[in-house]
Enzyme design. Sequence first.
Site, mmCIF file in Angstrom:
data_model
loop_
_atom_site.group_PDB
_atom_site.id
_atom_site.type_symbol
_atom_site.label_atom_id
_atom_site.label_comp_id
_atom_site.label_asym_id
_atom_site.label_seq_id
_atom_site.Cartn_x
_atom_site.Cartn_y
_atom_site.Cartn_z
ATOM 1 N N LYS A 29 -41.059 -46.946 -139.106
ATOM 2 C CA LYS A 29 -40.371 -47.627 -140.225
ATOM 3 C C LYS A 29 -40.676 -48.948 -140.141
ATOM 4 C CE LYS A 29 -38.942 -43.236 -141.012
ATOM 5 N NZ LYS A 29 -39.203 -42.897 -139.813
ATOM 6 N N TYR A 53 -34.087 -29.008 -139.430
ATOM 7 C CA TYR A 53 -34.284 -30.718 -138.888
ATOM 8 C C TYR A 53 -33.463 -30.947 -137.659
ATOM 9 C CZ TYR A 53 -33.819 -35.609 -139.118
ATOM 10 O OH TYR A 53 -33.934 -36.972 -138.614
ATOM 11 N N TYR A 98 -39.322 -35.743 -134.382
ATOM 12 C CA TYR A 98 -40.642 -35.825 -135.179
ATOM 13 C C TYR A 98 -41.612 -35.638 -134.475
ATOM 14 C CZ TYR A 98 -37.448 -38.093 -138.571
ATOM 15 O OH TYR A 98 -36.025 -38.332 -139.421
#
Length: 334
Positions: free
Chosen positions: A49, A262, A288
């Site tokens: 990010k 998730y 992730y």
Amino acid sequence: MQLARFPRRRYTHAATPIQPLDRLSAHLGGAELWIKRDDLTGLAGGGNKTRKLEFLVADALDQGADTLITVGAVQSNHCRLTLAAAAAEGLKCRLLLEQRVPSSYRADASGNNFLFDLLGAEAIEVVDGGVDISARMSAMADAVRAQGGRPYIIPGGGSNALGALGYVACAQELLTQCFEAGLAFDHIVCASGSAGTHAGLLVGLHMSNAGIPVTGVNVRRPRAEQEGNVHKLAVETAALLQVAAPPRSAVTALESWVGPGYSLPTPEMIEAVRTFARMEGVLLDAVYTGKAAAGLIDLTREGRFKAGERVLFLHTGGAPSLSAFEPLLRTQTK
Ligand SMILES: *Cc1c(COP(=O)(O)O)cnc(C)c1O
């Protein structure tokens, strides 16, 4: 159009390293595995990010904003890094946290949740999964305006066309590094979530005619849905840059390592996190990169990546959340 035409803040000192994973490659046999260390980008704890925020925060500053508003899951790396960028720029920051797993928010949780507090989140609103996120963020922006502030909304994961430019830049960076090192890759593997990383890489590689296919490993969505999301964002990103968009056929986002959903654990993720830690001294995360690395390991074992081929795994960060997953990942009981 040149990337240099877009306002950008700089949050990382230099190109992130590309390193061989010699011990893991020998252990698996077959393809030669390498890693690009985007976990070593700047801002608190680093991660993918940071690259997107270089463009998004520059735009916020250009627009005279004084408060960033963004959204993420309860252990969001994106929220941590947006808070860090806000602190470094002297901006305020408010978070919307989405409980993608029902009742998963705990105010006293460790990992990124602790860092939200430490980095000075001005407000945190927690909502259930499935609510209208953009309506909630608009309402938060209205509240900032009502108090005389100037809000700037950053979408989840920083994944709009402007944010994805961070990964167009990453593609250019890695191609330059490969050229300097005389190192040609046959495949790139990365996690595919809110899609900005995957889409930006595809645009950057396509516009350079690099001929390196990207295999995305999904962390949340079924294959067709994720591939559609990635391609849509790639088309928007290419349009912003005024370059040709990659074709739909260039988008591969595999669903085999999502597991029950998730952020929910799988045995393959746990195995991958432990293997990278103990064999390479590299910390992955449970949500992730652990799942993406599980995909990398399985595809290598299955011979989808062949002996003699070189595969680059993009490490997108996330280790600051590890402490929140300690009970799951610890091998020795206390
Ligand atoms: C957000 C995130 C991803 C996924 O990247 P997207 O651009 O959202 O697809 C991968 N790894 C980590 C550690 C992340 O925080």
